[in-house]
Design a protein around this motif. Structure first.
Motif, PDB file in Angstrom:
ATOM      1  N   PHE A 192      -6.134  20.678  -9.859  1.00 50.64           N
ATOM      2  CA  PHE A 192      -5.777  19.458 -10.584  1.00 50.64           C
ATOM      3  C   PHE A 192      -4.409  19.615 -11.258  1.00 50.64           C
ATOM      4  O   PHE A 192      -3.694  18.641 -11.443  1.00 50.64           O
ATOM      5  CB  PHE A 192      -6.852  19.130 -11.626  1.00 50.64           C
ATOM      6  CG  PHE A 192      -8.105  18.541 -11.039  1.00 50.64           C
ATOM      7  CD1 PHE A 192      -8.160  17.202 -10.711  1.00 50.64           C
ATOM      8  CD2 PHE A 192      -9.215  19.335 -10.801  1.00 50.64           C
ATOM      9  CE1 PHE A 192      -9.305  16.644 -10.159  1.00 50.64           C
ATOM     10  CE2 PHE A 192     -10.372  18.801 -10.255  1.00 50.64           C
ATOM     11  CZ  PHE A 192     -10.422  17.452  -9.927  1.00 50.64           C
ATOM     12  N   GLY A 193      -4.048  20.850 -11.598  1.00 51.57           N
ATOM     13  CA  GLY A 193      -2.755  21.104 -12.224  1.00 51.57           C
ATOM     14  C   GLY A 193      -1.593  20.773 -11.316  1.00 51.57           C
ATOM     15  O   GLY A 193      -0.585  20.204 -11.751  1.00 51.57           O
ATOM     16  N   LYS A 194      -1.711  21.132 -10.033  1.00 50.32           N
ATOM     17  CA  LYS A 194      -0.648  20.831  -9.074  1.00 50.32           C
ATOM     18  C   LYS A 194      -0.528  19.330  -8.840  1.00 50.32           C
ATOM     19  O   LYS A 194       0.553  18.815  -8.571  1.00 50.32           O
ATOM     20  CB  LYS A 194      -0.924  21.539  -7.748  1.00 50.32           C
ATOM     21  CG  LYS A 194      -0.676  23.037  -7.773  1.00 50.32           C
ATOM     22  CD  LYS A 194      -0.879  23.636  -6.398  1.00 50.32           C
ATOM     23  CE  LYS A 194      -0.590  25.133  -6.393  1.00 50.32           C
ATOM     24  NZ  LYS A 194      -0.809  25.733  -5.051  1.00 50.32           N
ATOM     25  N   GLU A 195      -1.647  18.637  -8.934  1.00 46.49           N
ATOM     26  CA  GLU A 195      -1.674  17.209  -8.606  1.00 46.49           C
ATOM     27  C   GLU A 195      -1.214  16.305  -9.750  1.00 46.49           C
ATOM     28  O   GLU A 195      -0.708  15.223  -9.512  1.00 46.49           O
ATOM     29  CB  GLU A 195      -3.098  16.795  -8.204  1.00 46.49           C
ATOM     30  CG  GLU A 195      -3.622  17.471  -6.943  1.00 46.49           C
ATOM     31  CD  GLU A 195      -2.945  16.957  -5.681  1.00 46.49           C
ATOM     32  OE1 GLU A 195      -2.465  15.807  -5.701  1.00 46.49           O
ATOM     33  OE2 GLU A 195      -2.907  17.700  -4.685  1.00 46.49           O
ATOM     34  N   GLN A 216     -11.258  15.647 -18.151  1.00 45.29           N
ATOM     35  CA  GLN A 216     -11.834  14.439 -17.547  1.00 45.29           C
ATOM     36  C   GLN A 216     -10.765  13.402 -17.253  1.00 45.29           C
ATOM     37  O   GLN A 216     -10.723  12.801 -16.167  1.00 45.29           O
ATOM     38  CB  GLN A 216     -12.903  13.849 -18.476  1.00 45.29           C
ATOM     39  CG  GLN A 216     -13.465  12.502 -17.999  1.00 45.29           C
ATOM     40  CD  GLN A 216     -12.821  11.312 -18.720  1.00 45.29           C
ATOM     41  OE1 GLN A 216     -12.367  11.424 -19.848  1.00 45.29           O
ATOM     42  NE2 GLN A 216     -12.758  10.181 -18.043  1.00 45.29           N
ATOM     43  N   MET A 217      -9.853  13.190 -18.189  1.00 45.49           N
ATOM     44  CA  MET A 217      -8.831  12.155 -18.009  1.00 45.49           C
ATOM     45  C   MET A 217      -7.864  12.518 -16.884  1.00 45.49           C
ATOM     46  O   MET A 217      -7.513  11.662 -16.062  1.00 45.49           O
ATOM     47  CB  MET A 217      -8.086  11.924 -19.318  1.00 45.49           C
ATOM     48  CG  MET A 217      -8.944  11.256 -20.373  1.00 45.49           C
ATOM     49  SD  MET A 217      -8.020  10.723 -21.839  1.00 45.49           S
ATOM     50  CE  MET A 217      -7.650  12.300 -22.599  1.00 45.49           C
ATOM     51  N   VAL A 218      -7.441  13.781 -16.840  1.00 42.99           N
ATOM     52  CA  VAL A 218      -6.558  14.209 -15.752  1.00 42.99           C
ATOM     53  C   VAL A 218      -7.300  14.166 -14.428  1.00 42.99           C
ATOM     54  O   VAL A 218      -6.745  13.767 -13.398  1.00 42.99           O
ATOM     55  CB  VAL A 218      -6.011  15.632 -16.017  1.00 42.99           C
ATOM     56  CG1 VAL A 218      -5.281  16.154 -14.785  1.00 42.99           C
ATOM     57  CG2 VAL A 218      -5.066  15.617 -17.209  1.00 42.99           C
ATOM     58  N   GLY A 219      -8.581  14.546 -14.468  1.00 44.98           N
ATOM     59  CA  GLY A 219      -9.387  14.493 -13.251  1.00 44.98           C
ATOM     60  C   GLY A 219      -9.441  13.088 -12.672  1.00 44.98           C
ATOM     61  O   GLY A 219      -9.241  12.883 -11.469  1.00 44.98           O
ATOM     62  N   LEU A 230       1.213  25.493 -25.314  1.00 45.21           N
ATOM     63  CA  LEU A 230       0.850  26.746 -24.644  1.00 45.21           C
ATOM     64  C   LEU A 230       0.783  26.538 -23.136  1.00 45.21           C
ATOM     65  O   LEU A 230       1.248  27.369 -22.368  1.00 45.21           O
ATOM     66  CB  LEU A 230      -0.494  27.268 -25.144  1.00 45.21           C
ATOM     67  CG  LEU A 230      -0.906  28.613 -24.552  1.00 45.21           C
ATOM     68  CD1 LEU A 230       0.016  29.717 -25.049  1.00 45.21           C
ATOM     69  CD2 LEU A 230      -2.357  28.949 -24.887  1.00 45.21           C
ATOM     70  N   THR A 231       0.217  25.403 -22.722  1.00 44.42           N
ATOM     71  CA  THR A 231       0.114  25.111 -21.290  1.00 44.42           C
ATOM     72  C   THR A 231       0.673  23.724 -21.007  1.00 44.42           C
ATOM     73  O   THR A 231       0.529  22.809 -21.822  1.00 44.42           O
ATOM     74  CB  THR A 231      -1.340  25.176 -20.810  1.00 44.42           C
ATOM     75  OG1 THR A 231      -2.131  24.226 -21.541  1.00 44.42           O
ATOM     76  CG2 THR A 231      -1.915  26.570 -21.018  1.00 44.42           C
ATOM     77  N   GLN A 232       1.281  23.554 -19.836  1.00 42.36           N
ATOM     78  CA  GLN A 232       1.964  22.296 -19.515  1.00 42.36           C
ATOM     79  C   GLN A 232       1.466  21.654 -18.225  1.00 42.36           C
ATOM     80  O   GLN A 232       2.099  20.735 -17.694  1.00 42.36           O
ATOM     81  CB  GLN A 232       3.462  22.542 -19.424  1.00 42.36           C
ATOM     82  CG  GLN A 232       3.871  23.554 -18.373  1.00 42.36           C
ATOM     83  CD  GLN A 232       5.342  23.883 -18.405  1.00 42.36           C
ATOM     84  OE1 GLN A 232       6.070  23.456 -19.297  1.00 42.36           O
ATOM     85  NE2 GLN A 232       5.814  24.649 -17.433  1.00 42.36           N
ATOM     86  N   THR A 233       0.340  22.139 -17.711  1.00 46.56           N
ATOM     87  CA  THR A 233      -0.325  21.482 -16.578  1.00 46.56           C
ATOM     88  C   THR A 233      -1.818  21.485 -16.858  1.00 46.56           C
ATOM     89  O   THR A 233      -2.287  22.174 -17.761  1.00 46.56           O
ATOM     90  CB  THR A 233      -0.096  22.229 -15.238  1.00 46.56           C
ATOM     91  OG1 THR A 233      -0.851  23.456 -15.240  1.00 46.56           O
ATOM     92  CG2 THR A 233       1.368  22.510 -14.987  1.00 46.56           C
ATOM     93  N   ASP A 234      -2.547  20.743 -16.073  1.00 45.02           N
ATOM     94  CA  ASP A 234      -4.000  20.836 -16.127  1.00 45.02           C
ATOM     95  C   ASP A 234      -4.393  22.245 -15.684  1.00 45.02           C
ATOM     96  O   ASP A 234      -3.725  22.859 -14.848  1.00 45.02           O
ATOM     97  CB  ASP A 234      -4.618  19.789 -15.186  1.00 45.02           C
ATOM     98  CG  ASP A 234      -6.130  19.773 -15.264  1.00 45.02           C
ATOM     99  OD1 ASP A 234      -6.675  18.902 -15.961  1.00 45.02           O
ATOM    100  OD2 ASP A 234      -6.766  20.637 -14.639  1.00 45.02           O
ATOM    101  N   GLY A 235      -5.486  22.750 -16.232  1.00 39.44           N
ATOM    102  CA  GLY A 235      -5.906  24.112 -15.886  1.00 39.44           C
ATOM    103  C   GLY A 235      -7.177  24.193 -15.072  1.00 39.44           C
ATOM    104  O   GLY A 235      -7.725  25.290 -14.882  1.00 39.44           O
TER     105      GLY A 235
END
Length: 330
Positions: free
Chosen positions: A208-211, A145-148, A108-113
């Motif tokens: 965070f999604g852009k990064e 948390q992990m993406v952060g 459904l989503t392909q980046t961090d939100g």
């Protein structure tokens, strides 16, 4: 004459009721559990509100579990047929030796939100400003948390050495904790981040999604046994999602906000439109829905970097792309 007319009317009403019952009975019930309620999941709400699931003969019952662990518990205990949750949870379940693994069948989503929210207004934000601050992070082991942590390390920040990192607050209470005065920075989903900004409780300074780049952040998944027995149902489910993704692609943020507003009654239309546009502009909605091997490898790299990857899992073991490929080909 009057008696005959009454009998005709009664017969007509009975026939109409029977047709209505048959139509309702034709809908196949699908119990869907989402990990949280967020504008991040806009295409899902569009599919529900625009009747795309019903057009496919499905009666989708949506519940919000408020947490990855609770969502997977619902799925594994047969309290839900399909779950919308971070793909990392399927790896955790597999690593525990599940005999009926959970399979990702559509993204459904392909980046961090999430977005980085500062308590103070910062005109020219730099990631190095976080050093020495109190950071209210997300639940340990979850994708936010992990993406952060992945993003922080990318900018030369050791989350556990350079920050006073708080991770012991329940997912549903993180926003309230920040609103009550805990932390200098917080990692928040929308629409909470924009609402806080509007109310002067915080200021969005980074995405965070852009990064982080593309990652299978939230996927629809079901137990392998459910997919085997209900492949036609899952195909209908995915087809409805495809219609919703296309509708989101073709319409303005303002129009989309009107459609999803019933799911976010406490948010005004202007805020919802702002958030939808923000997610659309950074490519968060996975219109293609196919979970690629590159995205899967990126997911495991992020998990490994955070020290949360229990074991490497082959792409083919927990990802089914056949249904998405069949639907999108048509």
């Amino acid at each position: 004459m009057l008696k005959a007319l009454i009998l005709i009317v009664i017969a007509t009403l009975v026939a109409m009721t029977a047709v209505a019952c048959d139509q309702k009975g034709d809908l196949e019930k699908v119990r869907l559990a989402e990990v949280t309620r967020s504008i991040f999941y806009t295409p899902q709400y569009v599919a529900l509100e625009k009747g795309f699931f019903k057009d496919e003969g499905l009666d989708v019952e949506l519940t919000t579990a408020w947490g990855g662990d609770k969502t997977m518990t619902a799925l594994l205990s047969d309290g839900a047929d399909i779950a919308l949750v971070g793909s990392e949870t399927s790896i955790y379940v597999y690593a525990q030796g599940a005999s009926d693994p959970v399979i990702n069948f559509a993204m459904l989503t392909q980046t961090d939100g999430t977005f980085l929210v500062s308590r103070d207004k910062i005109d020219h934000f730099e990631w190095g400003m976080l050093k020495g601050s109190t950071f209210l992070g997300q639940r340990k082991g979850g994708m936010p948390q992990m993406v952060g942590e992945f993003v922080l390390k990318k900018h030369g920040i050791d989350p556990h050495a350079d920050l006073d990192l708080i991770q012991n607050i329940d997912f549903a209470n993180i926003a309230n904790a920040f609103g009550s005065g805990t932390g200098d920075y917080v990692q928040l989903f929308e629409p909470t981040a924009s609402i806080f900004e509007k109310e002067g409780k915080g200021h969005i300074v980074a995405s965070f999604g852009k990064e982080s780049g593309k990652v299978p952040y939230t996927s629809f998944m079901a137990k392998a046994s459910y997919i085997d027995k209900n492949e036609a149902t899952v195909e209908k489910f995915v087809r409805a999602l495809q219609k919703a993704h296309q509708w989101v692609e073709d319409n303005s943020a303002a129009e989309i906000a009107k459609v999803v507003h019933p799911f976010f009654e406490d948010s005004d239309l202007g805020t919802l439109a702002t958030v939808v546009e923000r997610y659309k502009s950074q490519g968060s909605f996975a219109k293609e829905m196919k979970l690629t091997k590159d995205s899967w490898d990126n997911l495991q790299a992020i998990m490994d970097e955070a020290g949360e990857l229990p074991k490497q899992v082959e792409y083919e073991k927990l990802v089914n792309t056949k249904i998405v490929e069949k639907v999108t080909k048509k």
